[in-house]
Write an enzyme that holds these catalytic residues in place. Structure first.
Site, PDB file in Angstrom:
ATOM      1  N   LYS A   1     -10.319  -1.657  -9.209  1.00 27.76           N
ATOM      2  CA  LYS A   1     -10.737  -0.319  -9.653  1.00 27.76           C
ATOM      3  C   LYS A   1      -9.539   0.623  -9.729  1.00 27.76           C
ATOM      4  O   LYS A   1      -9.568   1.598 -10.466  1.00 27.76           O
ATOM      5  CB  LYS A   1     -11.837   0.230  -8.755  1.00 27.76           C
ATOM      6  CG  LYS A   1     -11.431   0.375  -7.309  1.00 27.76           C
ATOM      7  CD  LYS A   1     -12.634   0.258  -6.411  1.00 27.76           C
ATOM      8  CE  LYS A   1     -12.206  -0.088  -4.989  1.00 27.76           C
ATOM      9  NZ  LYS A   1     -13.138  -0.902  -4.260  1.00 27.76           N
TER      10      LYS A   1
ATOM     11  N   LYS B   1       0.826  -1.213   0.000  1.00 29.02           N
ATOM     12  CA  LYS B   1       0.000   0.000   0.000  1.00 29.02           C
ATOM     13  C   LYS B   1       0.855   1.256   0.000  1.00 29.02           C
ATOM     14  O   LYS B   1       0.521   2.238  -0.670  1.00 29.02           O
ATOM     15  CB  LYS B   1      -0.955   0.009   1.203  1.00 29.02           C
ATOM     16  CG  LYS B   1      -2.012  -1.062   1.086  1.00 29.02           C
ATOM     17  CD  LYS B   1      -3.268  -0.708   1.827  1.00 29.02           C
ATOM     18  CE  LYS B   1      -4.304  -1.782   1.586  1.00 29.02           C
ATOM     19  NZ  LYS B   1      -5.651  -1.400   1.924  1.00 29.02           N
TER      20      LYS B   1
ATOM     21  N   LYS C   1      -4.784  -8.576 -11.144  1.00 29.65           N
ATOM     22  CA  LYS C   1      -6.101  -8.730 -10.529  1.00 29.65           C
ATOM     23  C   LYS C   1      -7.008  -7.589 -10.978  1.00 29.65           C
ATOM     24  O   LYS C   1      -6.571  -6.433 -11.021  1.00 29.65           O
ATOM     25  CB  LYS C   1      -5.904  -8.666  -9.006  1.00 29.65           C
ATOM     26  CG  LYS C   1      -7.040  -9.193  -8.197  1.00 29.65           C
ATOM     27  CD  LYS C   1      -6.747  -9.002  -6.715  1.00 29.65           C
ATOM     28  CE  LYS C   1      -7.229  -7.640  -6.268  1.00 29.65           C
ATOM     29  NZ  LYS C   1      -7.471  -7.487  -4.837  1.00 29.65           N
TER      30      LYS C   1
HETATM   31  P1  ADP Z   1     -10.226  -3.243  -5.360  1.00 30.20           P
HETATM   32  O1  ADP Z   1      -8.975  -4.051  -5.608  1.00 30.20           O
HETATM   33  O2  ADP Z   1     -11.052  -3.062  -6.606  1.00 30.20           O
HETATM   34  O3  ADP Z   1      -9.920  -1.950  -4.642  1.00 30.20           O
HETATM   35  P2  ADP Z   1     -10.984  -4.197  -2.759  1.00 30.20           P
HETATM   36  O4  ADP Z   1      -9.548  -4.340  -2.424  1.00 30.20           O
HETATM   37  O5  ADP Z   1     -11.774  -3.100  -2.142  1.00 30.20           O
HETATM   38  O6  ADP Z   1     -11.115  -4.103  -4.369  1.00 30.20           O
HETATM   39  O7  ADP Z   1     -11.659  -5.587  -2.473  1.00 30.20           O
HETATM   40  C1  ADP Z   1     -12.857  -5.806  -1.776  1.00 30.20           C
HETATM   41  C2  ADP Z   1     -13.124  -7.285  -1.717  1.00 30.20           C
HETATM   42  O8  ADP Z   1     -13.247  -7.835  -3.035  1.00 30.20           O
HETATM   43  C3  ADP Z   1     -12.016  -8.094  -1.038  1.00 30.20           C
HETATM   44  O9  ADP Z   1     -12.623  -9.130  -0.292  1.00 30.20           O
HETATM   45  C4  ADP Z   1     -11.231  -8.671  -2.191  1.00 30.20           C
HETATM   46  O10 ADP Z   1     -10.579  -9.886  -1.864  1.00 30.20           O
HETATM   47  C5  ADP Z   1     -12.305  -8.878  -3.249  1.00 30.20           C
HETATM   48  N1  ADP Z   1     -11.741  -8.697  -4.596  1.00 30.20           N
HETATM   49  C6  ADP Z   1     -11.302  -7.524  -5.125  1.00 30.20           C
HETATM   50  N2  ADP Z   1     -10.854  -7.676  -6.384  1.00 30.20           N
HETATM   51  C7  ADP Z   1     -11.008  -9.000  -6.682  1.00 30.20           C
HETATM   52  C8  ADP Z   1     -10.723  -9.794  -7.842  1.00 30.20           C
HETATM   53  N3  ADP Z   1     -10.214  -9.246  -8.933  1.00 30.20           N
HETATM   54  N4  ADP Z   1     -11.004 -11.103  -7.802  1.00 30.20           N
HETATM   55  C9  ADP Z   1     -11.540 -11.664  -6.678  1.00 30.20           C
HETATM   56  N5  ADP Z   1     -11.820 -10.978  -5.551  1.00 30.20           N
HETATM   57  C10 ADP Z   1     -11.570  -9.661  -5.538  1.00 30.20           C
END
Ligand code: ADP
Length: 327
Positions: free
Chosen positions: A199, A115, A196
Site C-alpha cells: 500500500k 524503515k 512487492k
Molecule cells: P504493506 O507492505 O502493504 O504495508 P504489511 O507490511 O502490513 O503490508 O504486511 C502485512 C502482512 O502481509 C505481512 O505478513 C506481509 O508479509 C504480508 N504481505 C504484504 N505484502 C505482501 C505481498 N505483496 N505479497 C505477499 N505477502 C505480503
C-alpha cells in the site's frame, strides 16, 4: 495434550490488499480452521504508532482492519482475536524486555535500516525497538510457532535471544519459538511488477479486498504486462500467479498455455482475472459492510477477544513480575 500456540498480527495501516491476503490472512484462516492450533490474531495498533498515520486515520483504520479480518474468515469462536493496545501486558513485558536487550543487537536488524530509509523525517526510537515489542507480543502468550515469511526470520531469532537473555538473568521461564515457514506467494505491484505489492506504493499498485468490480477492472487495465521483456515479463507472471490463486484451474491452464504458444491476449487475461478476484471477495465485501454498519457488535467481538487474551497475559505477567522481583 494442549495444542501448539500460534500468534500473528497485522498493523492497521491500510485496507487489506491481495498481497496481505495471499501472504498472510488466507494462511491464518487455514491454520485456524485446521483445528490443530490455539490461535491468537491481533491488530498491532501499538506498532502502527511508529508510522506516520494521524490519530484520526489510525482510529478509523483499526475498526476497518477488524471488520476486514472477520469478513476474511477470522472466527472469534476459534481464534482469540483482539486489538493489541486493549491488553496492557504487551507494553509491560515490552519494558521488561527492553532492559535485557542490547542496543547493538537492535541496530543489526535490516528492517530498521529499511524503515528508517522510508521515513527519514521520523526516525523515532520505536523503529529501532519495535522488535522488542514483537518479542513481547509472542512470549506474552507463550507462543510456540509464528507463521512468518523469510524476511521476518531475523526478528524471530531476536525474540528467542530475548527469551534467553531473560532466562539467563532471572531463571528459565520462556521457551523457544519456532517459525512456521509457509510457502506463500509473493504478490508484486500491478504498476511496478519488480516491487512487492504494497500500500505504501500507492492505490494503483494494489487491489484491495474491498475494491468493487469496476475498480478492480480499472486497476488491472493499467497493470503492466509484457511491454519489453516478452512473455516472461514479471508483470505477466504476476497476473498468471493471481489467476492461479483466484480462478478455476481450467481458466488458468488456458492462459498459461496461450502464453507458451505466444497467443495470449493480455486484455482477455485482465478481464478474466478481474472477474475472478471480484467473485472471490463478493462475500467478503458484504460481511465487511455489515461489520462496519454495526460498530457496537464489532466492538463487542474485540472486547471479548481482549478479555480472553488478558486472562493469559495476566498469568504470564504475574510470573514475570515475581521473577524480576517487583510486585
Ligand atoms: P504493506 O507492505 O502493504 O504495508 P504489511 O507490511 O502490513 O503490508 O504486511 C502485512 C502482512 O502481509 C505481512 O505478513 C506481509 O508479509 C504480508 N504481505 C504484504 N505484502 C505482501 C505481498 N505483496 N505479497 C505477499 N505477502 C505480503
Amino acid at each position: 495434550m494442549s495444542k501448539p500456540v500460534i500468534i500473528s498480527g497485522i498493523q492497521p495501516t491500510g485496507n487489506l490488499h491481495i498481497g496481505n491476503y495471499l501472504g498472510a490472512v488466507k494462511n491464518w484462516v487455514e491454520l485456524q480452521n485446521s483445528g490443530k492450533y490455539e490461535m491468537y490474531i491481533f491488530i498491532a495498533d501499538l506498532h502502527s504508532l511508529t508510522g506516520t498515520q494521524t490519530a484520526e486515520e489510525r482510529g478509523k483504520q483499526i475498526k476497518i482492519t477488524a471488520a476486514e479480518l472477520l469478513a476474511a474468515g477470522i472466527d472469534p469462536k476459534k481464534t482469540t482475536f483482539f486489538v493489541q493496545s486493549e491488553v496492557d501486558g504487551h507494553t509491560e513485558l515490552n519494558w521488561v524486555f527492553n532492559t535485557v536487550t542490547h542496543v547493538a543487537e537492535l541496530e543489526r536488524m535490516t528492517q530498521f535500516k529499511d524503515k528508517s530509509a522510508h521515513q527519514e523525517k521520523n526516525i523515532n526510537a520505536g523503529l529501532l525497538t519495535y522488535p522488542i515489542l514483537q518479542a513481547a507480543d509472542i512470549l506474552l502468550y507463550k507462543g510456540e510457532m509464528v507463521p512468518i515469511g523469510q524476511d521476518q526470520i531475523q526478528h524471530l531469532e531476536l525474540t528467542n535471544d530475548i527469551g534467553r537473555w531473560f532466562n539467563n538473568r532471572y531463571g528459565v521461564f520462556f521457551s523457544e519459538v519456532k517459525p512456521l515457514l509457509t510457502k506463500i506467494p509473493k504478490v508484486m505491484s500491478l504498476l511496478e511488477p519488480t516491487k512487492k505489492m504494497s500500500k505504501s506504493l500507492g492505490q494503483g499498485h494494489v487491489v484491495e479486498l474491498a475494491d468493487e468490480s469496476e475498480v478492480i477492472e480499472a486497476k488491472l487495465k493499467k497493470a503492466v504486462t509484457a511491454t519489453e521483456g516478452g512473455a516472461d515479463a514479471p508483470g505477466v507472471q504476476n497476473l498468471l500467479l493471481l489467476l492461479k490463486e483466484f480462478s478455476d484451474a481450467k481458466v488458468h491452464t488456458k492462459f498459461t498455455e496461450d502464453e507458451k504458444n505466444g497467443t495470449i491476449r493480455y486484455g482477455d487475461l485482465k478481464t478474466a482475472l478481474a472477474e475472478a478476484i471480484s467473485k472471490a471477495f463478493t462475500d467478503f465485501r458484504k460481511k465487511r459492510a455489515e461489520y462496519l454498519t454495526d460498530e457496537k457488535k464489532l466492538q463487542k467481538v474485540l472486547d471479548q477477544g481482549a478479555k480472553s487474551a488478558k486472562k493469559v497475559a495476566d498469568q504470564t505477567m504475574a510470573e514475570v513480575r515475581r521473577l524480576v522481583g517487583i510486585k
